[in-house]
Motif scaffolding. Structure first.
Motif, PDB file in Angstrom:
ATOM      1  N   LYS A 495     -10.163  -2.947   3.171  1.00 17.23           N
ATOM      2  CA  LYS A 495     -10.160  -1.783   4.030  1.00 17.23           C
ATOM      3  C   LYS A 495     -11.119  -0.698   3.286  1.00 17.23           C
ATOM      4  O   LYS A 495     -11.792  -0.138   3.843  1.00 17.23           O
ATOM      5  N   LEU A 496     -10.855  -0.791   1.838  1.00 21.61           N
ATOM      6  CA  LEU A 496     -11.741   0.204   1.189  1.00 21.61           C
ATOM      7  C   LEU A 496     -13.064  -0.158   1.345  1.00 21.61           C
ATOM      8  O   LEU A 496     -14.072   0.753   1.277  1.00 21.61           O
ATOM      9  N   GLU A 497     -13.671  -1.519   1.191  1.00 19.35           N
ATOM     10  CA  GLU A 497     -14.877  -1.629   1.420  1.00 19.35           C
ATOM     11  C   GLU A 497     -15.266  -1.469   2.838  1.00 19.35           C
ATOM     12  O   GLU A 497     -16.654  -0.831   3.034  1.00 19.35           O
ATOM     13  N   LYS A 498     -14.643  -1.631   3.812  1.00 22.15           N
ATOM     14  CA  LYS A 498     -15.089  -1.328   4.987  1.00 22.15           C
ATOM     15  C   LYS A 498     -15.183   0.147   5.297  1.00 22.15           C
ATOM     16  O   LYS A 498     -16.274   0.692   6.206  1.00 22.15           O
ATOM     17  N   GLU A 499     -14.399   1.095   4.468  1.00 18.16           N
ATOM     18  CA  GLU A 499     -14.628   2.466   4.834  1.00 18.16           C
ATOM     19  C   GLU A 499     -15.562   3.178   3.653  1.00 18.16           C
ATOM     20  O   GLU A 499     -15.826   4.282   3.664  1.00 18.16           O
ATOM     21  N   GLU A 500     -16.286   2.121   3.074  1.00 14.12           N
ATOM     22  CA  GLU A 500     -17.484   2.346   1.949  1.00 14.12           C
ATOM     23  C   GLU A 500     -16.990   3.665   0.975  1.00 14.12           C
ATOM     24  O   GLU A 500     -17.700   4.289   0.438  1.00 14.12           O
ATOM     25  N   ILE A 501     -15.546   3.127   0.576  1.00 16.08           N
ATOM     26  CA  ILE A 501     -15.029   3.906  -0.362  1.00 16.08           C
ATOM     27  C   ILE A 501     -15.375   3.288  -1.681  1.00 16.08           C
ATOM     28  O   ILE A 501     -15.508   4.040  -2.850  1.00 16.08           O
ATOM     29  N   SER A 504     -19.723  -2.813  -2.298  1.00 16.91           N
ATOM     30  CA  SER A 504     -19.526  -4.507  -2.059  1.00 16.91           C
ATOM     31  C   SER A 504     -19.504  -5.099  -3.524  1.00 16.91           C
ATOM     32  O   SER A 504     -18.657  -6.241  -3.668  1.00 16.91           O
TER      33      SER A 504
END
Length: 524
Positions: A495-501, A504
């Protein structure tokens, strides 16, 4: 015309799937081994004259169709599914009994049955040893599905799986040598013995090399993709590709699939598959294996009824005890030098050496002009029918009698207490839901909830006592809890990666760390 034929074949296939699924569902509902039910119902359909099913019977019982469906279509999938989920650490820990049974036991059984058929039944040498090879195969399709449905202790299950996966690869090699090369080798004397031994080594080792190479290559490929539908397609290509490639160069396709799937499931699962991918690949092959197993056993039942057994009863009654005695000698002799292997388990392995669809498919693949083909066919089918129905129906009571059943029956009190806690906590959740929906007052709801909470407190005290008496219960729960917690960690990073928080690169490092922790947790 071809379109009509294909349409008709699809209709027949769909009818077969519907019958198989219905029987499997009923058997599972009544907690009975579904392979046995399918064989019996298939035999009944074969014996009874049901007009609507006649085209289906005619289509399925064609030798070429049966042979193609069992060996080329289903066998790679069933072997791949079983090997994919077999942890290499557990297989390695039990390598001595697995290798002793799969190689020593199979070869010993092959020789005993082959010489017995030659001397007692007056079979030609090729036919005698073809029968020996057929009856030495503990068919993985039969063994794995039945043992999974009855449940046995973990280590015994690994030995059973390991033997059945490697044993049939050896039996297929012995079958091919006996059917097509044995007389040539015998005529050549000692040189022929050397040629036979070299052919055996070549076929097995080439299967290992092909399976190992493809398994490693596809494992590396998974590192570059995190896309479970694509990785499921990779697994399909790997299982069928390794089988067909090995067969095309006259190597063991069975051994190639088993080795490829073992590497893909263990090494590939560790370096290139996310937990989500592992779960989805396992789920896909669960469905594929259940469908394939259901169709295989129904087809075996249909196929068996084609053979006229009436004139061969003396041979049949002699063949069954010979096969059983050979299996007993093979199991007890091959395991005699293995230390710390419980004697009760040997009894299960002995009686659980079931014959099945692989034996039927192989005997049907013999050329029409093969000497004593009909006799081998009749005896092979008879032993398979005895094995699946008599041994298959009695293995579950034997497992219970010898006390080697997994979980069920062990810590029954613990399971009952867990189920009660789950019931009561679900009831409390429902009270909260109804209270909010119907505006029930605290005075009313708390009285009922207090009753449930007191019950839960009593059960928790009993569970704590059990944890002290049986520390492994707590350890199992800890492993389960850690597994779910690690999956939750993985989803949180996703979720953190998808939200670009997070980047990668950081996410990949976190994924690797969590995957390693999951694998280590599962291997404990």
């Amino acid at each position: 015309m071809e379109d009509i034929d294909l349409h008709h074949i699809f209709e027949l296939g769909l009818i077969l799937v519907m019958i198989a699924a219905g029987i499997t569902a009923i058997a599972k509902k009544f907690k009975q081994p579904y392979p046995i039910a399918l064989v019996i119902v298939g035999a009944l359909i074969g014996l009874l004259n049901i007009p609507i099913l006649e085209p289906l019977k005619e289509f399925i019982t064609e030798g070429e169709v049966f042979n193609f469906v069992i060996i080329t279509l289903f066998l790679p999938a069933l072997l791949g599914e079983a090997a994919l989920k077999l942890p290499f650490s557990q297989l390695n820990a039990n390598k001595e009994p697995v290798l002793a049974l799969a190689f020593g036991g199979t070869f010993l059984s092959f020789l005993i049955i082959g010489f017995s058929a030659y001397y007692f039944f007056d079979f030609p040498i090729p036919a005698a040893f073809v029968f020996g090879a057929l009856m030495s195969a503990t068919d993985p399709v039969s063994v794995l599905s039945i043992f999974k449905s009855v449940g046995v202790k973990k280590r015994l299950a690994v030995v059973i799986e390991g033997e059945s996966l490697f044993n049939d690869g050896l039996a297929v090699v012995l079958f091919n040598i006996s059917a097509f090369y044995l007389l040539t080798y015998i005529d050549a004397g000692w040189a022929g013995l050397g040629s036979g031994l070299w052919e055996f080594i070549r076929v097995v080792s080439l299967g290992v090399i092909i399976g190992g190479s493809l398994g490693y290559a596809f494992s590396i490929l998974t590192k570059y993709f995190d896309d479970y539908p694509l990785e499921i397609i990779f697994s399909i290509i790997l299982f069928y590709g390794s089988f067909l490639l090995a067969e095309s160069v006259h190597a063991s396709g069975v051994i190639a699939v088993v080795i490829a799937a073992l590497i893909f499931g263990n090494y590939g699962g560790k370096i290139g598959m996310s937990p989500t991918t592992k779960l989805n690949i396992n789920s896909f092959w669960d469905v594929a294996a259940l469908l394939a197993n259901s169709l295989v056993f129904l087809m075996v039942g249909l196929e068996i009824t084609r053979i006229d057994l009436m004139e061969k009863w003396p041979l049949i009654f002699a063949a069954i005890p010979i096969v059983l005695i050979a299996r007993s000698i093979a199991v007890y002799t091959s395991l005699s030098l293995i230390s710390n292997f419980p004697h009760k388990w040997k009894h299960i392995l002995n009686w659980g050496g079931l014959k099945g669809s692989l034996s039927v498919a192989l005997v049907l693949s013999l050329p029409r002009d093969f000497p004593a083909r009909e006799d081998v066919l009749i005896l092979g089918f008879s032993v398979v029918l005895f094995s699946l129905v008599v041994q298959g129906l009695t293995i579950k009571p034997l497992i219970s009698l010898l006390g080697v059943k997994a979980k069920e029956g062990e810590h029954q009190e613990f399971q009952e207490l867990l189920s009660q806690v789950h019931r009561y906590e679900t009831a409390i959740s429902e009270i909260h839901r109804v209270k909010q929906k119907l505006y029930i007052t605290d005075t009313v709801s708390e009285e009922v909830m207090d009753m449930y909470k007191k019950r839960i407190d009593m059960i928790k005290a009993q569970l704590n006592d059990l944890y002290e008496k049986h520390p492994e219960l707590k350890e199992n729960q800890l492993l389960t809890l850690k597994k779910h917690a690690l999956y939750a960690e993985y989803d949180a990073i996703m979720k953190l990666e998808k939200e670009e928080i997070i980047s990668s690169t950081l996410a990949e490092r976190q994924y690797d760390a969590i995957t390693d922790a999951i694998v280590n947790n599962e291997e404990k």
